[in-house]
Design a protein around this motif. Sequence first.
Motif, short mmCIF file in Angstrom:
data_model
loop_
_atom_site.label_atom_id
_atom_site.label_comp_id
_atom_site.label_asym_id
_atom_site.label_seq_id
_atom_site.Cartn_x
_atom_site.Cartn_y
_atom_site.Cartn_z
N ASP A 58 0.83 -1.20 0.00
CA ASP A 58 0.00 0.00 0.00
C ASP A 58 0.87 1.26 0.00
O ASP A 58 0.53 2.26 -0.64
CB ASP A 58 -0.92 0.01 1.22
CG ASP A 58 -2.06 -0.99 1.10
OD1 ASP A 58 -2.33 -1.45 -0.03
OD2 ASP A 58 -2.64 -1.34 2.15
N ALA A 59 1.98 1.22 0.70
CA ALA A 59 2.86 2.40 0.75
C ALA A 59 3.46 2.67 -0.61
O ALA A 59 3.61 3.83 -1.02
CB ALA A 59 3.96 2.17 1.77
N ALA A 60 3.83 1.61 -1.34
CA ALA A 60 4.55 1.77 -2.61
C ALA A 60 3.65 1.85 -3.82
O ALA A 60 4.13 2.11 -4.93
CB ALA A 60 5.52 0.59 -2.78
N ARG A 61 2.35 1.66 -3.64
CA ARG A 61 1.45 1.49 -4.79
C ARG A 61 1.46 2.66 -5.76
O ARG A 61 1.36 2.49 -6.96
CB ARG A 61 0.03 1.23 -4.29
CG ARG A 61 -0.89 0.60 -5.33
CD ARG A 61 -2.22 0.19 -4.72
NE ARG A 61 -2.08 -0.68 -3.57
CZ ARG A 61 -1.86 -1.99 -3.64
NH1 ARG A 61 -1.75 -2.56 -4.83
NH2 ARG A 61 -1.75 -2.72 -2.56
N GLN A 62 1.58 3.87 -5.25
CA GLN A 62 1.58 5.05 -6.11
C GLN A 62 2.91 5.80 -6.06
O GLN A 62 3.02 6.92 -6.56
CB GLN A 62 0.44 5.99 -5.71
CG GLN A 62 -0.94 5.38 -5.89
CD GLN A 62 -2.05 6.33 -5.46
OE1 GLN A 62 -1.80 7.31 -4.76
NE2 GLN A 62 -3.27 6.04 -5.88
N ALA A 63 3.92 5.19 -5.49
CA ALA A 63 5.19 5.88 -5.27
C ALA A 63 6.06 5.86 -6.51
O ALA A 63 6.24 4.82 -7.14
CB ALA A 63 5.94 5.25 -4.10
N SER A 64 6.62 7.01 -6.85
CA SER A 64 7.58 7.05 -7.94
C SER A 64 8.97 6.62 -7.46
O SER A 64 9.77 6.11 -8.24
CB SER A 64 7.65 8.46 -8.54
OG SER A 64 7.71 9.44 -7.52
N LEU A 65 9.25 6.80 -6.15
CA LEU A 65 10.49 6.32 -5.55
C LEU A 65 10.16 5.69 -4.20
O LEU A 65 9.51 6.31 -3.36
CB LEU A 65 11.49 7.46 -5.34
CG LEU A 65 12.78 7.08 -4.61
CD1 LEU A 65 13.61 6.10 -5.44
CD2 LEU A 65 13.62 8.32 -4.29
#
Length: 284
Positions: A58-65
């Motif tokens: 969930d933390a990384a789902r929309q993360a560019s980095l």
Amino acid sequence: MIDHLAILAPGLLGASVARAARHFGAARRITLWARRPEVRVQLKSQPWCDAVADTPADAARQASLTVVCAPVDQIVALTSEIAPALPAGAIVTDVGSVKGEICRQGHKALPAGRHFVGSHPMAGSEKTGWEHGRADLFQSRVTFVTPLPETDPKAAEAVAAFWTALGSDVAGFAPDAHDEIVAHISHLPQVLASTLCASLAKRDPKWRNYSGGGLRDTSRIAGSDPKLWKTILEQNRDEVLRALRAYQDELHGMERALANRDWFEVQAILERGRAYREQFRPIP
């Protein structure tokens, strides 16, 4: 500026990444994930955090980095766990102090169009825990960025630019070259400080109360987390053994000089040591 930054398992380094990114305006949005529920509750009230996720994916789902700040033996597993959730073009980096296998396995763990680029900021402390994080921790400190030959160059450039934005001086090396370097300049000093204190612990415990600044300065990093360092030494075992053997040769040279009353050689060793020490980078 990173549009969306995710930080997984923030301890000292991860919290410092978040604080620095907010302080220097290096990310528009910052999402954290911590393994322990009580830590996630504590992080929600921090001004340098926009959201706290319940799972790594969930933390990384929309993360560019995404910056993985877990212990070195958990970095690849976390990278594999978030891999299916990463958006196209996402970059994953880490802060582990060993790079060879982490970079190779991290690269393999990500699907096409997602990129793993290893990092290692030389900015730790004997302290642990997110509450010790500082926005200036990376200021004028070296951060290794360790792309593989097959790493996308633009992804490597983006990771280098991110660390530069946090105030760090970036040094680019191949992962295995990094491991050789840090075995000598980081892992060996830790082993020396810890074994020095372990040796002194066998003597009268009151002796420590008579010491001056020399013992405190030399042994400071012996206060580091033993479990953390046990894992690091496991991961970089071969290079650390080579560094230890080279150091043993130097130590035996001093022992021989003393035994033979070769005071010229004793002084020569001391002078070589001082000359090396005097060329250190200024402390930020």
